[in-house]
Design a protein around this motif. Structure first.
Motif, PDB file in Angstrom:
ATOM      1  N   PRO A  20       0.820  -1.216   0.000  1.00 12.39           N
ATOM      2  CA  PRO A  20       0.000   0.000   0.000  1.00 12.39           C
ATOM      3  C   PRO A  20       0.857   1.272   0.000  1.00 12.39           C
ATOM      4  CG  PRO A  20      -0.886  -1.559   1.585  1.00 12.39           C
ATOM      5  CD  PRO A  20       0.419  -2.133   1.075  1.00 12.39           C
ATOM      6  N   LYS A  21       1.921   1.272   0.792  1.00 12.36           N
ATOM      7  CA  LYS A  21       2.776   2.457   0.888  1.00 12.36           C
ATOM      8  C   LYS A  21       3.499   2.729  -0.436  1.00 12.36           C
ATOM      9  CE  LYS A  21       6.248   4.583   3.804  1.00 12.36           C
ATOM     10  NZ  LYS A  21       6.876   4.585   5.093  1.00 12.36           N
ATOM     11  N   THR A  22       4.024   1.685  -1.061  1.00 10.60           N
ATOM     12  CA  THR A  22       4.721   1.834  -2.344  1.00 10.60           C
ATOM     13  C   THR A  22       3.755   2.311  -3.420  1.00 10.60           C
ATOM     14  OG1 THR A  22       6.241   0.046  -1.743  1.00 10.60           O
ATOM     15  CG2 THR A  22       6.131   0.632  -4.065  1.00 10.60           C
ATOM     16  N   LEU A  23       2.572   1.735  -3.447  1.00  9.13           N
ATOM     17  CA  LEU A  23       1.571   2.133  -4.442  1.00  9.13           C
ATOM     18  C   LEU A  23       1.131   3.575  -4.220  1.00  9.13           C
ATOM     19  CD1 LEU A  23      -0.250   1.539  -6.826  1.00  9.13           C
ATOM     20  CD2 LEU A  23      -1.819   0.350  -5.274  1.00  9.13           C
ATOM     21  N   GLU A  24       0.928   3.939  -2.978  1.00 10.61           N
ATOM     22  CA  GLU A  24       0.530   5.315  -2.665  1.00 10.61           C
ATOM     23  C   GLU A  24       1.600   6.311  -3.122  1.00 10.61           C
ATOM     24  OE1 GLU A  24      -1.523   7.711   1.043  1.00 10.61           O
ATOM     25  OE2 GLU A  24      -0.445   5.849   1.453  1.00 10.61           O
ATOM     26  N   SER A  25       2.857   6.000  -2.859  1.00 17.48           N
ATOM     27  CA  SER A  25       3.953   6.870  -3.307  1.00 17.48           C
ATOM     28  C   SER A  25       4.000   6.935  -4.826  1.00 17.48           C
ATOM     29  CB  SER A  25       5.296   6.346  -2.786  1.00 17.48           C
ATOM     30  OG  SER A  25       5.355   6.442  -1.393  1.00 17.48           O
ATOM     31  N   TRP A  26       3.811   5.793  -5.476  1.00 15.78           N
ATOM     32  CA  TRP A  26       3.818   5.748  -6.942  1.00 15.78           C
ATOM     33  C   TRP A  26       2.715   6.637  -7.527  1.00 15.78           C
ATOM     34  CZ3 TRP A  26       5.951   5.417 -11.373  1.00 15.78           C
ATOM     35  CH2 TRP A  26       5.175   5.232 -12.514  1.00 15.78           C
ATOM     36  N   LEU A  27       1.521   6.552  -6.954  1.00 18.77           N
ATOM     37  CA  LEU A  27       0.385   7.308  -7.494  1.00 18.77           C
ATOM     38  C   LEU A  27       0.599   8.816  -7.410  1.00 18.77           C
ATOM     39  CD1 LEU A  27      -2.592   5.171  -6.153  1.00 18.77           C
ATOM     40  CD2 LEU A  27      -1.731   5.258  -8.503  1.00 18.77           C
ATOM     41  N   ASP A  28       1.505   9.255  -6.541  1.00 16.74           N
ATOM     42  CA  ASP A  28       1.811  10.680  -6.410  1.00 16.74           C
ATOM     43  C   ASP A  28       2.790  11.183  -7.473  1.00 16.74           C
ATOM     44  OD1 ASP A  28       0.146  11.096  -4.254  1.00 16.74           O
ATOM     45  OD2 ASP A  28       1.721  10.780  -2.749  1.00 16.74           O
ATOM     46  N   THR A  29       3.353  10.275  -8.262  1.00 18.03           N
ATOM     47  CA  THR A  29       4.367  10.679  -9.237  1.00 18.03           C
ATOM     48  C   THR A  29       3.739  11.208 -10.528  1.00 18.03           C
ATOM     49  OG1 THR A  29       4.570   8.519 -10.323  1.00 18.03           O
ATOM     50  CG2 THR A  29       5.967   8.921  -8.361  1.00 18.03           C
ATOM     51  N   GLU A  30       4.533  11.998 -11.219  1.00 12.32           N
ATOM     52  CA  GLU A  30       4.120  12.530 -12.520  1.00 12.32           C
ATOM     53  C   GLU A  30       3.950  11.393 -13.530  1.00 12.32           C
ATOM     54  OE1 GLU A  30       6.230  15.502 -15.577  1.00 12.32           O
ATOM     55  OE2 GLU A  30       6.113  16.277 -13.519  1.00 12.32           O
ATOM     56  N   GLU A  31       4.836  10.392 -13.458  1.00  9.92           N
ATOM     57  CA  GLU A  31       4.765   9.253 -14.376  1.00  9.92           C
ATOM     58  C   GLU A  31       3.440   8.512 -14.218  1.00  9.92           C
ATOM     59  OE1 GLU A  31       7.293   9.910 -12.365  1.00  9.92           O
ATOM     60  OE2 GLU A  31       9.176   9.796 -13.466  1.00  9.92           O
ATOM     61  N   SER A  32       3.036   8.297 -12.993  1.00 12.59           N
ATOM     62  CA  SER A  32       1.771   7.612 -12.733  1.00 12.59           C
ATOM     63  C   SER A  32       0.601   8.379 -13.322  1.00 12.59           C
ATOM     64  CB  SER A  32       1.564   7.436 -11.227  1.00 12.59           C
ATOM     65  OG  SER A  32       0.251   7.015 -10.952  1.00 12.59           O
ATOM     66  N   GLN A  33       0.624   9.665 -13.145  1.00 11.21           N
ATOM     67  CA  GLN A  33      -0.500  10.495 -13.583  1.00 11.21           C
ATOM     68  C   GLN A  33      -0.487  10.762 -15.086  1.00 11.21           C
ATOM     69  OE1 GLN A  33      -0.737  13.858 -10.849  1.00 11.21           O
ATOM     70  NE2 GLN A  33      -0.177  12.507  -9.174  1.00 11.21           N
ATOM     71  N   SER A  34       0.609  10.388 -15.768  1.00 11.67           N
ATOM     72  CA  SER A  34       0.733  10.667 -17.197  1.00 11.67           C
ATOM     73  C   SER A  34       0.175   9.562 -18.086  1.00 11.67           C
ATOM     74  CB  SER A  34       2.210  10.892 -17.555  1.00 11.67           C
ATOM     75  OG  SER A  34       2.921   9.663 -17.503  1.00 11.67           O
ATOM     76  N   VAL A  35      -0.215   8.427 -17.505  1.00 15.26           N
ATOM     77  CA  VAL A  35      -0.672   7.292 -18.319  1.00 15.26           C
ATOM     78  C   VAL A  35      -2.112   6.927 -18.001  1.00 15.26           C
ATOM     79  CG1 VAL A  35       1.636   6.302 -18.589  1.00 15.26           C
ATOM     80  CG2 VAL A  35       0.223   5.578 -16.669  1.00 15.26           C
ATOM     81  N   GLY A  36      -2.720   6.199 -18.919  1.00 17.36           N
ATOM     82  CA  GLY A  36      -4.046   5.649 -18.685  1.00 17.36           C
ATOM     83  C   GLY A  36      -5.141   6.412 -19.381  1.00 17.36           C
ATOM     84  N   GLN A  37      -6.252   5.698 -19.567  1.00 15.51           N
ATOM     85  CA  GLN A  37      -7.437   6.272 -20.183  1.00 15.51           C
ATOM     86  C   GLN A  37      -8.168   7.153 -19.199  1.00 15.51           C
ATOM     87  OE1 GLN A  37      -9.680   2.832 -21.506  1.00 15.51           O
ATOM     88  NE2 GLN A  37      -9.635   3.677 -23.558  1.00 15.51           N
ATOM     89  N   LYS A  38      -8.568   8.292 -19.674  1.00 13.91           N
ATOM     90  CA  LYS A  38      -9.355   9.198 -18.829  1.00 13.91           C
ATOM     91  C   LYS A  38     -10.817   9.080 -19.251  1.00 13.91           C
ATOM     92  CE  LYS A  38      -5.747  12.271 -17.379  1.00 13.91           C
ATOM     93  NZ  LYS A  38      -4.555  11.743 -17.777  1.00 13.91           N
ATOM     94  N   ASP A  39     -11.677   9.019 -18.288  1.00 16.84           N
ATOM     95  CA  ASP A  39     -13.111   8.828 -18.542  1.00 16.84           C
ATOM     96  C   ASP A  39     -13.844  10.140 -18.281  1.00 16.84           C
ATOM     97  OD1 ASP A  39     -15.441   7.506 -19.141  1.00 16.84           O
ATOM     98  OD2 ASP A  39     -15.635   6.539 -17.192  1.00 16.84           O
ATOM     99  N   GLY A  40     -13.500  11.174 -19.063  1.00 19.30           N
ATOM    100  CA  GLY A  40     -14.114  12.482 -18.875  1.00 19.30           C
ATOM    101  C   GLY A  40     -13.739  13.125 -17.556  1.00 19.30           C
ATOM    102  N   ASP A  41     -12.606  12.730 -17.035  1.00 17.58           N
ATOM    103  CA  ASP A  41     -12.153  13.179 -15.726  1.00 17.58           C
ATOM    104  C   ASP A  41     -10.668  13.513 -15.847  1.00 17.58           C
ATOM    105  OD1 ASP A  41     -12.020  13.580 -12.986  1.00 17.58           O
ATOM    106  OD2 ASP A  41     -12.863  11.636 -12.459  1.00 17.58           O
ATOM    107  N   ASP A  42     -10.130  14.229 -14.886  1.00 18.54           N
ATOM    108  CA  ASP A  42      -8.704  14.527 -14.893  1.00 18.54           C
ATOM    109  C   ASP A  42      -7.875  13.314 -14.489  1.00 18.54           C
ATOM    110  OD1 ASP A  42      -9.014  17.117 -15.738  1.00 18.54           O
ATOM    111  OD2 ASP A  42      -8.913  17.982 -13.727  1.00 18.54           O
ATOM    112  N   GLU A  43      -8.487  12.390 -13.772  1.00 13.85           N
ATOM    113  CA  GLU A  43      -7.787  11.216 -13.264  1.00 13.85           C
ATOM    114  C   GLU A  43      -8.105   9.998 -14.135  1.00 13.85           C
ATOM    115  OE1 GLU A  43      -7.012   9.191  -8.932  1.00 13.85           O
ATOM    116  OE2 GLU A  43      -9.024   9.900  -9.354  1.00 13.85           O
ATOM    117  N   SER A  44      -7.070   9.232 -14.488  1.00 14.36           N
ATOM    118  CA  SER A  44      -7.278   8.053 -15.327  1.00 14.36           C
ATOM    119  C   SER A  44      -7.994   6.949 -14.543  1.00 14.36           C
ATOM    120  CB  SER A  44      -5.949   7.525 -15.860  1.00 14.36           C
ATOM    121  OG  SER A  44      -5.219   6.889 -14.834  1.00 14.36           O
ATOM    122  N   ILE A  45      -8.557   6.030 -15.287  1.00 17.20           N
ATOM    123  CA  ILE A  45      -9.254   4.890 -14.692  1.00 17.20           C
ATOM    124  C   ILE A  45      -8.283   4.074 -13.835  1.00 17.20           C
ATOM    125  CG2 ILE A  45     -10.431   2.715 -15.235  1.00 17.20           C
ATOM    126  CD1 ILE A  45     -11.431   4.199 -17.841  1.00 17.20           C
ATOM    127  N   GLY A  46      -7.065   3.843 -14.354  1.00 17.62           N
ATOM    128  CA  GLY A  46      -6.069   3.068 -13.610  1.00 17.62           C
ATOM    129  C   GLY A  46      -5.625   3.764 -12.339  1.00 17.62           C
TER     130      GLY A  46
END
Length: 108
Positions: A20-46
């Protein structure tokens, strides 16, 4: 816990190889936020899925139907996406980043 529920929970914990801690840290990164399909939202589905996965990893049992449904979705996504592994170096690939949003680091 029924046998079916146990098998879903066990497989979920096999495919999700980030803490959980590693995933939480990952989700805060620019790389994490730069990928994935967006469903009419700023945040990707993944990315949304990753936040839900953190909650699931912190639970010990008493999973709701929604929790189990999401676990199945994660299992399916990781298996499907893993089968699409690109050739070459994957360390800094969008493919790996997407999987990590879903709690699975293919380099582990």
């Amino acid at each position: 816990m029924s046998k079916d529920v146990k098998s879903v929970v066990d497989e979920f914990h096999q495919v999700v190889n980030m803490t959980p801690k590693t995933l939480e840290s990952w989700l805060d990164t620019e790389e994490s936020q730069s990928v994935g399909q967006k469903d009419g939202d700023d945040e990707s589905i993944g990315h949304k899925s990753g936040r839900h996965i953190i909650q699931l990893l912190e639970k010990k049992d008493d999973y709701s139907d929604d929790d189990l449904s999401h676990m199945k979705k994660v299992i399916s996504y990781v298996h499907r996406h893993s089968a699409q592994k690109p050739s070459g170096d994957i360390e800094h690939s969008r493919w790996r980043y997407s999987l990590m949003n879903w709690g699975h680091d293919p380099l582990k």
